[in-house]
Design a protein around this motif. Structure first.
Motif, PDB file in Angstrom:
ATOM      1  N   GLN A 143      -0.518  -2.508 -35.725  1.00  0.00           N
ATOM      2  CA  GLN A 143      -0.356  -3.575 -34.745  1.00  0.00           C
ATOM      3  C   GLN A 143       0.903  -4.393 -35.006  1.00  0.00           C
ATOM      4  OE1 GLN A 143      -4.800  -4.701 -35.254  1.00  0.00           O
ATOM      5  NE2 GLN A 143      -4.178  -5.689 -33.347  1.00  0.00           N
ATOM      6  N   VAL A 144       1.137  -4.726 -36.283  1.00  0.00           N
ATOM      7  CA  VAL A 144       2.286  -5.568 -36.635  1.00  0.00           C
ATOM      8  C   VAL A 144       3.599  -4.812 -36.497  1.00  0.00           C
ATOM      9  CG1 VAL A 144       3.405  -6.819 -38.516  1.00  0.00           C
ATOM     10  CG2 VAL A 144       0.948  -7.054 -38.156  1.00  0.00           C
ATOM     11  N   LYS A 145       3.674  -3.609 -37.083  1.00  0.00           N
ATOM     12  CA  LYS A 145       4.936  -2.868 -37.112  1.00  0.00           C
ATOM     13  C   LYS A 145       5.328  -2.301 -35.745  1.00  0.00           C
ATOM     14  CE  LYS A 145       4.927  -1.559 -41.999  1.00  0.00           C
ATOM     15  NZ  LYS A 145       6.223  -2.214 -42.285  1.00  0.00           N
ATOM     16  N   LEU A 146       4.337  -1.955 -34.919  1.00  0.00           N
ATOM     17  CA  LEU A 146       4.626  -1.351 -33.621  1.00  0.00           C
ATOM     18  C   LEU A 146       4.427  -2.319 -32.452  1.00  0.00           C
ATOM     19  CD1 LEU A 146       2.947   2.140 -34.129  1.00  0.00           C
ATOM     20  CD2 LEU A 146       5.325   1.494 -34.537  1.00  0.00           C
ATOM     21  N   ASN A 147       3.896  -3.520 -32.753  1.00  0.00           N
ATOM     22  CA  ASN A 147       3.641  -4.525 -31.727  1.00  0.00           C
ATOM     23  C   ASN A 147       2.744  -3.969 -30.625  1.00  0.00           C
ATOM     24  OD1 ASN A 147       3.816  -7.047 -30.494  1.00  0.00           O
ATOM     25  ND2 ASN A 147       5.618  -6.476 -29.290  1.00  0.00           N
ATOM     26  N   PRO A 200      -7.650   1.292 -46.662  1.00  0.00           N
ATOM     27  CA  PRO A 200      -8.771   1.443 -45.718  1.00  0.00           C
ATOM     28  C   PRO A 200      -8.281   1.366 -44.275  1.00  0.00           C
ATOM     29  CG  PRO A 200      -8.760  -0.760 -46.648  1.00  0.00           C
ATOM     30  CD  PRO A 200      -7.720   0.017 -47.405  1.00  0.00           C
ATOM     31  N   ASP A 201      -9.121   1.827 -43.364  1.00  0.00           N
ATOM     32  CA  ASP A 201      -8.756   1.853 -41.941  1.00  0.00           C
ATOM     33  C   ASP A 201      -8.398   0.475 -41.406  1.00  0.00           C
ATOM     34  OD1 ASP A 201      -9.094   4.532 -41.891  1.00  0.00           O
ATOM     35  OD2 ASP A 201     -10.973   4.532 -40.771  1.00  0.00           O
ATOM     36  N   GLU A 202      -9.110  -0.566 -41.867  1.00  0.00           N
ATOM     37  CA  GLU A 202      -8.832  -1.921 -41.379  1.00  0.00           C
ATOM     38  C   GLU A 202      -7.377  -2.319 -41.645  1.00  0.00           C
ATOM     39  OE1 GLU A 202     -11.319  -1.036 -43.219  1.00  0.00           O
ATOM     40  OE2 GLU A 202     -13.231  -1.746 -42.387  1.00  0.00           O
ATOM     41  N   ASP A 203      -6.890  -1.987 -42.861  1.00  0.00           N
ATOM     42  CA  ASP A 203      -5.513  -2.327 -43.212  1.00  0.00           C
ATOM     43  C   ASP A 203      -4.506  -1.493 -42.428  1.00  0.00           C
ATOM     44  OD1 ASP A 203      -6.524  -4.124 -44.974  1.00  0.00           O
ATOM     45  OD2 ASP A 203      -6.074  -2.988 -46.800  1.00  0.00           O
ATOM     46  N   ILE A 204      -4.845  -0.223 -42.204  1.00  0.00           N
ATOM     47  CA  ILE A 204      -3.951   0.658 -41.438  1.00  0.00           C
ATOM     48  C   ILE A 204      -3.804   0.142 -40.006  1.00  0.00           C
ATOM     49  CG2 ILE A 204      -3.589   2.992 -40.539  1.00  0.00           C
ATOM     50  CD1 ILE A 204      -5.092   4.069 -42.954  1.00  0.00           C
ATOM     51  N   LEU A 205      -4.923  -0.281 -39.418  1.00  0.00           N
ATOM     52  CA  LEU A 205      -4.891  -0.798 -38.042  1.00  0.00           C
ATOM     53  C   LEU A 205      -4.015  -2.052 -37.952  1.00  0.00           C
ATOM     54  CD1 LEU A 205      -8.630  -0.327 -37.006  1.00  0.00           C
ATOM     55  CD2 LEU A 205      -6.656   0.903 -36.097  1.00  0.00           C
ATOM     56  N   GLN A 219      -6.652  -1.771 -29.621  1.00  0.00           N
ATOM     57  CA  GLN A 219      -7.150  -0.566 -28.963  1.00  0.00           C
ATOM     58  C   GLN A 219      -6.146   0.580 -29.098  1.00  0.00           C
ATOM     59  OE1 GLN A 219      -8.075  -1.089 -24.824  1.00  0.00           O
ATOM     60  NE2 GLN A 219      -8.881   0.976 -24.569  1.00  0.00           N
ATOM     61  N   ALA A 220      -4.855   0.272 -28.908  1.00  0.00           N
ATOM     62  CA  ALA A 220      -3.825   1.299 -29.027  1.00  0.00           C
ATOM     63  C   ALA A 220      -3.738   1.812 -30.463  1.00  0.00           C
ATOM     64  CB  ALA A 220      -2.470   0.742 -28.588  1.00  0.00           C
ATOM     65  N   ALA A 221      -3.863   0.896 -31.424  1.00  0.00           N
ATOM     66  CA  ALA A 221      -3.826   1.287 -32.838  1.00  0.00           C
ATOM     67  C   ALA A 221      -4.996   2.206 -33.175  1.00  0.00           C
ATOM     68  CB  ALA A 221      -3.849   0.042 -33.718  1.00  0.00           C
ATOM     69  N   GLN A 222      -6.177   1.878 -32.661  1.00  0.00           N
ATOM     70  CA  GLN A 222      -7.351   2.723 -32.889  1.00  0.00           C
ATOM     71  C   GLN A 222      -7.160   4.105 -32.288  1.00  0.00           C
ATOM     72  OE1 GLN A 222     -10.306   0.091 -31.164  1.00  0.00           O
ATOM     73  NE2 GLN A 222     -11.112  -0.423 -33.194  1.00  0.00           N
ATOM     74  N   GLU A 223      -6.521   4.176 -31.125  1.00  0.00           N
ATOM     75  CA  GLU A 223      -6.276   5.463 -30.478  1.00  0.00           C
ATOM     76  C   GLU A 223      -5.339   6.325 -31.322  1.00  0.00           C
ATOM     77  OE1 GLU A 223      -6.525   8.365 -27.353  1.00  0.00           O
ATOM     78  OE2 GLU A 223      -7.749   6.711 -28.059  1.00  0.00           O
ATOM     79  N   TYR A 224      -4.273   5.724 -31.864  1.00  0.00           N
ATOM     80  CA  TYR A 224      -3.363   6.481 -32.732  1.00  0.00           C
ATOM     81  C   TYR A 224      -4.085   6.972 -33.981  1.00  0.00           C
ATOM     82  CZ  TYR A 224       0.775   5.183 -30.031  1.00  0.00           C
ATOM     83  OH  TYR A 224       1.713   5.050 -29.040  1.00  0.00           O
ATOM     84  N   LEU A 225      -4.955   6.149 -34.529  1.00  0.00           N
ATOM     85  CA  LEU A 225      -5.696   6.529 -35.722  1.00  0.00           C
ATOM     86  C   LEU A 225      -6.616   7.716 -35.413  1.00  0.00           C
ATOM     87  CD1 LEU A 225      -5.651   5.421 -38.583  1.00  0.00           C
ATOM     88  CD2 LEU A 225      -7.590   3.975 -38.019  1.00  0.00           C
ATOM     89  N   ARG A 226      -7.219   7.707 -34.225  1.00  0.00           N
ATOM     90  CA  ARG A 226      -8.083   8.802 -33.819  1.00  0.00           C
ATOM     91  C   ARG A 226      -7.280  10.081 -33.567  1.00  0.00           C
ATOM     92  NH1 ARG A 226      -8.995  11.573 -29.807  1.00  0.00           N
ATOM     93  NH2 ARG A 226      -7.552  10.387 -28.531  1.00  0.00           N
ATOM     94  N   ILE A 227      -6.131   9.961 -32.884  1.00  0.00           N
ATOM     95  CA  ILE A 227      -5.311  11.120 -32.537  1.00  0.00           C
ATOM     96  C   ILE A 227      -4.867  11.884 -33.766  1.00  0.00           C
ATOM     97  CG2 ILE A 227      -3.035  11.804 -31.646  1.00  0.00           C
ATOM     98  CD1 ILE A 227      -3.381   9.591 -29.528  1.00  0.00           C
ATOM     99  N   PHE A 228      -4.481  11.153 -34.807  1.00  0.00           N
ATOM    100  CA  PHE A 228      -3.932  11.807 -35.988  1.00  0.00           C
ATOM    101  C   PHE A 228      -4.986  12.114 -37.042  1.00  0.00           C
ATOM    102  CE2 PHE A 228      -0.185   9.525 -34.206  1.00  0.00           C
ATOM    103  CZ  PHE A 228       0.490  10.667 -33.821  1.00  0.00           C
TER     104      PHE A 228
END
Length: 321
Positions: free
Chosen positions: A299-303, A290-295, A307-316
């Motif tokens: 956050q953890v892997k890319l530090n 689910p999206d919650e787990d992806i976010l 908000q930035a994680a949500q933007e990447y999820l939207r972009i792709f």
């Protein structure tokens, strides 16, 4: 502000948007008028129906406008979609085909809802189709603008990513996309902002010139043409740069170039993070997370922030929570 957001804001202007499509489609002839354009919802959710299950897909365009052109016989409608691409994407024809399909499907779904709500009389074939014989959907035209330094070496049509047996080629439908390379094109613009935007991109993305030459040409062009803050912000945003506009007004073009030069490495680093983010999102989606787990993983892997994680999820092309 991300490059995607900066470019979306710029192309949201009807003057610039109409001028771009006139340049791409009609060689600069003023066929599409700015006052004919209205913004459309950039998001379309599509429900794909398979034999034994259904699948929901969300397609989010960068910019889309509808042209409402008055004619002698009524009103003519055309949907115009624009995608801004920072990196080469080898499946881009497939993505554009998906965007266009989602836009058509959204229209079709709207028709079926209207007929269901109003219990419209339909013959057996129309009822089965959930569409009347006389219904017509609004055509969609999509343009992709690529803002990268490298020459676009990916396909520009569906044929380019298919392995087609020769004897079958005439029976396989193609799907082409309209590509504009910011680094090099022969488009004719009437709009001054568009001319400055693409001329600066040509200078800054030209790999045949040294950094010193680019610097001199960019400064010279900026001063000679009195380039607006809007264009500088757009160019800077697309190149992942930050510009101190107070310093720019005091010191002139040199400060503009120094900021581009100083943040070049920052832009490269962001490009690497974007690539990693896309890989993480694709892997997690394949696993059905689910999206919650992806976010959380982003956050953890890319530090990075939520908000930035949500933007990447939207972009792709994934839905945000």
């Amino acid at each position: 502000m991300s490059p995607d957001t900066v470019l979306k804001n710029y192309w949201n202007g009807n003057e610039e948007f109409a001028d771009l499509f006139n340049a791409v489609l009609f060689g600069g002839s003023q066929v599409i008028k700015p006052y004919e354009l209205e913004n459309e919802d950039t998001e379309a959710s599509v429900l794909l129906e398979h034999r034994d299950h259904t699948q929901s897909i969300k397609a989010v365009r960068d910019n889309i406008k509808i042209q409402k052109k008055s004619t002698v016989y009524g009103v003519q409608f055309v949907l115009l979609g624009l995608e801004s691409q920072e990196h080469i994407h080898y499946a881009m024809p497939l993505r554009v085909m998906g965007y266009d399909y989602a836009t058509y499907k959204k229209q079709y779904d709207s028709l079926t809802r209207q007929y269901k709500e109003h219990k419209t009389d339909m013959d057996e074939h129309e009822f089965l189709s959930r569409m009347k014989k006389t219904d017509r959907l609004t055509p969609v035209i999509s343009v992709v603008i690529y803002y990268g330094e490298k020459v676009w070496d990916a396909a520009t049509s569906l044929y380019g990513i298919l392995n087609i047996p020769t004897e079958m080629a005439s029976y396989v439908n193609d799907y082409r996309m309209l590509l504009v390379e910011a680094r090099q094109n022969d488009l004719y613009f009437h709009n001054g902002n568009n001319r400055d935007l693409f001329n600066l991109f040509k200078i800054l993305l030209d790999q045949n010139n040294s950094i010193r030459d680019k610097k001199e040409k960019a400064i010279e062009y900026t001063k000679e043409h009195e380039v607006s803050d809007t264009i500088l912000k757009t160019v800077a945003g697309a190149a992942n740069c930050k510009i101190d506009f107070d310093a720019l007004k005091q010191e002139g073009g040199n400060s503009m170039w120094s900021v581009f030069e100083e943040t070049a490495k920052e832009g490269e680093a962001r490009g690497e993070v974007r690539g990693k983010a896309e890989g993480i999102i694709d892997t997690c989606s394949d696993l059905g997370l689910p999206d919650e787990d992806i976010l959380k993983r982003l956050q953890v892997k890319l530090n990075i922030s939520l908000q930035a994680a949500q933007e990447y999820l939207r972009i792709f092309g994934k839905k945000t929570v």
